[in-house]
Scaffold this motif. Structure first.
Motif, PDB file in Angstrom:
ATOM      1  N   ARG A 151       0.821  -1.213   0.000  1.00  0.00           N
ATOM      2  CA  ARG A 151       0.000   0.000   0.000  1.00  0.00           C
ATOM      3  C   ARG A 151       0.858   1.267   0.000  1.00  0.00           C
ATOM      4  NH1 ARG A 151      -2.759  -0.868   4.402  1.00  0.00           N
ATOM      5  NH2 ARG A 151      -1.441   0.409   5.751  1.00  0.00           N
ATOM      6  N   GLU A 152       1.904   1.292   0.802  1.00  0.00           N
ATOM      7  CA  GLU A 152       2.702   2.514   0.944  1.00  0.00           C
ATOM      8  C   GLU A 152       3.780   2.651  -0.133  1.00  0.00           C
ATOM      9  OE1 GLU A 152       1.836   4.748   2.968  1.00  0.00           O
ATOM     10  OE2 GLU A 152       0.415   3.601   4.190  1.00  0.00           O
ATOM     11  N   LYS A 153       4.301   1.533  -0.648  1.00  0.00           N
ATOM     12  CA  LYS A 153       5.364   1.513  -1.660  1.00  0.00           C
ATOM     13  C   LYS A 153       6.532   2.440  -1.258  1.00  0.00           C
ATOM     14  CE  LYS A 153       2.379   0.230  -5.506  1.00  0.00           C
ATOM     15  NZ  LYS A 153       2.775  -1.184  -5.368  1.00  0.00           N
ATOM     16  N   PRO A 154       7.201   2.139  -0.150  1.00  0.00           N
ATOM     17  CA  PRO A 154       8.292   3.004   0.322  1.00  0.00           C
ATOM     18  C   PRO A 154       9.588   2.755  -0.433  1.00  0.00           C
ATOM     19  CG  PRO A 154       8.038   1.151   1.800  1.00  0.00           C
ATOM     20  CD  PRO A 154       6.979   1.000   0.747  1.00  0.00           C
ATOM     21  N   ALA A 155      10.565   3.628  -0.202  1.00  0.00           N
ATOM     22  CA  ALA A 155      11.898   3.427  -0.770  1.00  0.00           C
ATOM     23  C   ALA A 155      12.744   2.532   0.115  1.00  0.00           C
ATOM     24  CB  ALA A 155      12.596   4.770  -0.969  1.00  0.00           C
ATOM     25  N   LEU A 156      12.433   2.519   1.425  1.00  0.00           N
ATOM     26  CA  LEU A 156      13.211   1.729   2.380  1.00  0.00           C
ATOM     27  C   LEU A 156      12.284   1.141   3.426  1.00  0.00           C
ATOM     28  CD1 LEU A 156      15.969   0.824   3.618  1.00  0.00           C
ATOM     29  CD2 LEU A 156      15.971   2.978   4.893  1.00  0.00           C
ATOM     30  N   ILE A 157      12.502  -0.132   3.752  1.00  0.00           N
ATOM     31  CA  ILE A 157      11.762  -0.817   4.810  1.00  0.00           C
ATOM     32  C   ILE A 157      12.768  -1.327   5.828  1.00  0.00           C
ATOM     33  CG2 ILE A 157      10.245  -2.755   5.380  1.00  0.00           C
ATOM     34  CD1 ILE A 157       9.167  -2.620   2.521  1.00  0.00           C
ATOM     35  N   VAL A 158      12.489  -1.130   7.100  1.00  0.00           N
ATOM     36  CA  VAL A 158      13.324  -1.628   8.185  1.00  0.00           C
ATOM     37  C   VAL A 158      12.510  -2.627   9.000  1.00  0.00           C
ATOM     38  CG1 VAL A 158      14.580  -1.049  10.287  1.00  0.00           C
ATOM     39  CG2 VAL A 158      14.692   0.471   8.304  1.00  0.00           C
ATOM     40  N   VAL A 159      13.065  -3.812   9.236  1.00  0.00           N
ATOM     41  CA  VAL A 159      12.409  -4.853  10.033  1.00  0.00           C
ATOM     42  C   VAL A 159      13.262  -5.099  11.278  1.00  0.00           C
ATOM     43  CG1 VAL A 159      11.585  -7.226  10.096  1.00  0.00           C
ATOM     44  CG2 VAL A 159      11.409  -5.915   7.981  1.00  0.00           C
ATOM     45  N   ASP A 160      12.701  -4.790  12.445  1.00  0.00           N
ATOM     46  CA  ASP A 160      13.424  -4.882  13.712  1.00  0.00           C
ATOM     47  C   ASP A 160      12.593  -5.691  14.723  1.00  0.00           C
ATOM     48  OD1 ASP A 160      15.052  -4.498  15.877  1.00  0.00           O
ATOM     49  OD2 ASP A 160      14.566  -2.380  16.163  1.00  0.00           O
ATOM     50  N   SER A 161      12.927  -6.953  14.946  1.00  0.00           N
ATOM     51  CA  SER A 161      13.981  -7.713  14.312  1.00  0.00           C
ATOM     52  C   SER A 161      13.353  -8.920  13.594  1.00  0.00           C
ATOM     53  CB  SER A 161      14.978  -8.200  15.363  1.00  0.00           C
ATOM     54  OG  SER A 161      14.319  -9.103  16.232  1.00  0.00           O
ATOM     55  N   ILE A 162      14.150  -9.626  12.803  1.00  0.00           N
ATOM     56  CA  ILE A 162      13.645 -10.750  12.023  1.00  0.00           C
ATOM     57  C   ILE A 162      13.196 -11.897  12.920  1.00  0.00           C
ATOM     58  CG2 ILE A 162      15.952 -11.765  11.773  1.00  0.00           C
ATOM     59  CD1 ILE A 162      13.162 -11.726   9.105  1.00  0.00           C
ATOM     60  N   GLN A 163      13.784 -12.021  14.131  1.00  0.00           N
ATOM     61  CA  GLN A 163      13.431 -13.121  15.033  1.00  0.00           C
ATOM     62  C   GLN A 163      12.056 -12.944  15.684  1.00  0.00           C
ATOM     63  OE1 GLN A 163      16.553 -11.936  14.905  1.00  0.00           O
ATOM     64  NE2 GLN A 163      17.706 -13.762  14.346  1.00  0.00           N
ATOM     65  N   THR A 164      11.477 -11.739  15.616  1.00  0.00           N
ATOM     66  CA  THR A 164      10.165 -11.508  16.223  1.00  0.00           C
ATOM     67  C   THR A 164       9.023 -11.685  15.229  1.00  0.00           C
ATOM     68  OG1 THR A 164      10.264  -9.126  15.750  1.00  0.00           O
ATOM     69  CG2 THR A 164      11.148  -9.877  17.866  1.00  0.00           C
ATOM     70  N   MET A 165       9.307 -11.781  13.935  1.00  0.00           N
ATOM     71  CA  MET A 165       8.271 -11.898  12.918  1.00  0.00           C
ATOM     72  C   MET A 165       7.816 -13.345  12.775  1.00  0.00           C
ATOM     73  SD  MET A 165       7.988  -8.794  12.059  1.00  0.00           S
ATOM     74  CE  MET A 165       8.937  -7.404  12.680  1.00  0.00           C
ATOM     75  N   PHE A 166       6.526 -13.524  12.402  1.00  0.00           N
ATOM     76  CA  PHE A 166       6.016 -14.881  12.200  1.00  0.00           C
ATOM     77  C   PHE A 166       5.038 -14.901  11.034  1.00  0.00           C
ATOM     78  CE2 PHE A 166       2.654 -12.969  14.658  1.00  0.00           C
ATOM     79  CZ  PHE A 166       1.493 -13.589  14.223  1.00  0.00           C
ATOM     80  N   ASN A 167       4.967 -16.042  10.405  1.00  0.00           N
ATOM     81  CA  ASN A 167       4.011 -16.312   9.334  1.00  0.00           C
ATOM     82  C   ASN A 167       2.984 -17.294   9.884  1.00  0.00           C
ATOM     83  OD1 ASN A 167       2.604 -17.048   7.017  1.00  0.00           O
ATOM     84  ND2 ASN A 167       4.441 -17.002   5.713  1.00  0.00           N
ATOM     85  N   GLU A 168       1.728 -16.899   9.884  1.00  0.00           N
ATOM     86  CA  GLU A 168       0.689 -17.715  10.503  1.00  0.00           C
ATOM     87  C   GLU A 168       0.461 -19.035   9.779  1.00  0.00           C
ATOM     88  OE1 GLU A 168      -2.872 -15.162   8.297  1.00  0.00           O
ATOM     89  OE2 GLU A 168      -2.600 -15.079  10.474  1.00  0.00           O
ATOM     90  N   GLU A 169       0.949 -19.183   8.543  1.00  0.00           N
ATOM     91  CA  GLU A 169       0.810 -20.447   7.823  1.00  0.00           C
ATOM     92  C   GLU A 169       1.745 -21.526   8.378  1.00  0.00           C
ATOM     93  OE1 GLU A 169       1.414 -19.705   3.733  1.00  0.00           O
ATOM     94  OE2 GLU A 169      -0.436 -18.544   3.464  1.00  0.00           O
ATOM     95  N   LEU A 170       2.751 -21.110   9.138  1.00  0.00           N
ATOM     96  CA  LEU A 170       3.673 -22.066   9.737  1.00  0.00           C
ATOM     97  C   LEU A 170       3.316 -22.256  11.199  1.00  0.00           C
ATOM     98  CD1 LEU A 170       7.053 -20.778   8.245  1.00  0.00           C
ATOM     99  CD2 LEU A 170       5.607 -22.601   7.378  1.00  0.00           C
ATOM    100  N   SER A 171       3.429 -23.490  11.675  1.00  0.00           N
ATOM    101  CA  SER A 171       3.034 -23.802  13.048  1.00  0.00           C
ATOM    102  C   SER A 171       4.143 -23.550  14.057  1.00  0.00           C
ATOM    103  CB  SER A 171       2.601 -25.273  13.137  1.00  0.00           C
ATOM    104  OG  SER A 171       3.673 -26.125  12.748  1.00  0.00           O
ATOM    105  N   SER A 172       5.373 -23.342  13.605  1.00  0.00           N
ATOM    106  CA  SER A 172       6.497 -23.158  14.517  1.00  0.00           C
ATOM    107  C   SER A 172       6.460 -21.772  15.151  1.00  0.00           C
ATOM    108  CB  SER A 172       7.822 -23.363  13.778  1.00  0.00           C
ATOM    109  OG  SER A 172       7.886 -22.524  12.642  1.00  0.00           O
ATOM    110  N   ALA A 173       7.210 -21.607  16.237  1.00  0.00           N
ATOM    111  CA  ALA A 173       7.218 -20.363  16.995  1.00  0.00           C
ATOM    112  C   ALA A 173       8.070 -19.312  16.301  1.00  0.00           C
ATOM    113  CB  ALA A 173       7.758 -20.626  18.405  1.00  0.00           C
ATOM    114  N   PRO A 174       7.801 -18.007  16.567  1.00  0.00           N
ATOM    115  CA  PRO A 174       8.641 -16.945  16.009  1.00  0.00           C
ATOM    116  C   PRO A 174      10.104 -17.121  16.432  1.00  0.00           C
ATOM    117  CG  PRO A 174       6.630 -16.030  16.934  1.00  0.00           C
ATOM    118  CD  PRO A 174       6.654 -17.474  17.323  1.00  0.00           C
ATOM    119  N   GLY A 175      11.007 -16.888  15.495  1.00  0.00           N
ATOM    120  CA  GLY A 175      12.431 -17.046  15.761  1.00  0.00           C
ATOM    121  C   GLY A 175      12.974 -18.410  15.421  1.00  0.00           C
TER     122      GLY A 175
END
Length: 454
Positions: free
Chosen positions: A160-184
């Motif tokens: 939606r925003e189409k930015p020039a830069l995206i920062v993800v802080d941090s990768i270990q806290t993100m999760f995909n609900e399609e996977l059953s494993s825990a974040p990290g």
């Protein structure tokens, strides 16, 4: 309907097994296997996908120059190879509290682009980030804050925003609900990184990922994480010291030997534009065991002080300790001093330190280490205005090194009067036009060098 299968995955390297194992056969780590559920329905969907891929002749491919934009921080641009490449995926790792989030937030404020910048935090609320932003003076009107850990929601924001830069802080806290494993977990980190890579390459958006490190200092998660991204940066330094070093260990768009030096202050990270002055500013006069060497980090020459302390041992086995330099290299150079110079060091403890917290791993500093140890052993100081450059071989010879011109020019710029160099580099030094008021002293072996220095 097929049943979901349970597998066990090593959280250190990503090795998969049908059963739990106490020790990973791949990375030899203990107690790192966790159970993860594999969705069989996803495998069935993948089997029914049809691909129509057409190869392209290499001569028909048109390549434009890399599109880069500056971060507004020259030290960061140096490490990245000239700025941020559009569509690149950059991984930034470092110890907790070292200043990773502070550095990235400052980049979001100073970046040279009029497009939007999205900062996605999974560890802090937007109010907590705002408190830090006020302390750092962050006022970029194009900076958007998001506190979210669901990868699907992050995808919607990016589209939606189409930015020039995206920062993800941090990768270990993100999760995909399609996977059953825990974040990290290995599966989550691997899947989300692959999704971020698709976003970066498809939409030509640069993405910075902040990653945690293990107690050994390596990036947490599978090693495939470092292989997937375009650039891997390590933010190093002691939390109790004010100086930080940003080092590139992988860079598809620039050199992997560059470093950036910062100083941590109340208002954030400040660039150190003259590291040579920083490293030698507190040097004491006429002290035995202290020498200056000219080291090269990427394309940047730096003058660094090496200190050595040699004293009689009180035990049967003498101690050898090294900080900032390879211990085995110290042992080798001391053996050269014993055999080729005749210094009886087998009854003496030796301690070698690189001032400023830097790590030297190039052989061009060998002559400086030898000079510092010999100076402390004989209790004679090396001339304060002398710089030592050269690699030492096992036969005691001083061997030629690369890029001697940059090293000598830096020594002359900092006001040093003498520079001891390998005799094999004299042909290249004679071609340097910028040299003024510095005396070049060529040496062929360690005995000749020490007779001049001491």
């Amino acid at each position: 309907m097929p049943k979901n299968k349970s597998i066990f995955v090593c959280q250190e390297c990503g090795y998969e097994s049908n059963g739990w194992l106490g020790k990973c056969p791949s990375c030899n780590s203990w107690n790192t296997f966790t159970e993860e559920i594999q969705d069989s329905s996803m495998d069935l969907k993948k089997k029914n996908v049809f691909f129509d891929v057409k190869p392209v002749n290499i001569n028909d491919i048109e390549v434009e120059n890399e599109e880069r934009y500056s971060t507004g921080i020259s030290e960061m641009d140096r490490v990245l190879g000239g700025g941020i490449v559009k569509g690149s995926l950059v991984l930034v790792g470092g110890d907790p509290g070292i200043g990773k989030s502070t550095l990235i937030l400052q980049i979001c404020n100073s970046i040279k682009t009029n497009s939007k910048v999205v900062y996605i935090s999974g560890e802090e609320s937007i109010k907590q980030i705002k408190i830090r932003a006020d302390r750092l003076g962050v006022r970029n009107p194009n900076l958007l804050m998001v506190s979210e850990t669901n990868f699907k929601a992050i995808q919607v924001v990016c589209e939606r925003e189409k930015p020039a830069l995206i920062v993800v802080d941090s990768i270990q806290t993100m999760f995909n609900e399609e996977l059953s494993s825990a974040p990290g977990s290995v599966s989550q980190v691997r899947e989300i990184t692959a999704g971020l890579m698709r976003i970066a390459k498809t939409n030509n958006i640069a993405i910075f990922i902040i990653g945690h490190v293990t107690k050994e200092g390596a990036l947490a998660g599978p090693r495939v994480l470092e292989h997937m991204v375009d650039t891997v940066l390590y933010f190093e330094g002691e939390r109790h010291l004010s100086y930080r070093i940003l080092r590139a260990v992988k860079n598809r768009f620039g050199s992997t030997n560059e470093i950036g030096i910062f100083e941590m202050k109340d208002i954030g990270l400040i660039e150190v534009e003259n590291p040579s002055m920083l490293m030698i500013s507190d040097r004491k006069e006429n002290v035995p065991g202290s020498v200056i060497v000219s080291s090269l980090e990427g394309t940047r020459p730096m003058l660094i002080e090496i200190q050595a302390l040699v004293c009689p041992t009180n035990f049967g086995m003498p101690r050898r300790m090294a900080t900032g330099i390879d211990y085995n290299r110290i042992t080798l150079l001391m053996a050269v001093l014993e055999k080729r110079v005749g210094m009886q060091l087998h009854n003496y403890d030796a301690y070698v330190n690189v001032v400023g917290g830097l790590k030297l791993d190039e052989p061009a500093c060998d002559l400086g280490v030898v000079g510092a140890i010999a100076s402390s052993f004989r209790n004679k100081p090396v001339d304060m205005s002398t710089v030592l450059i050269g690699e030492v071989g096992l036969t005691g010879e001083v061997r030629a090194i690369n890029q001697i011109d940059k090293r000598v020019i830096e020594a002359a710029r900092m006001g040093f009067k003498n520079c001891v160099v390998p005799a094999g580099n004299m042909k290249a030094i004679k071609q340097i036009k910028e040299l003024k008021e510095i005396n070049i002293i060529p040496v062929e072996n360690v005995v000749e060098a020490l007779s001049i220095l001491l």
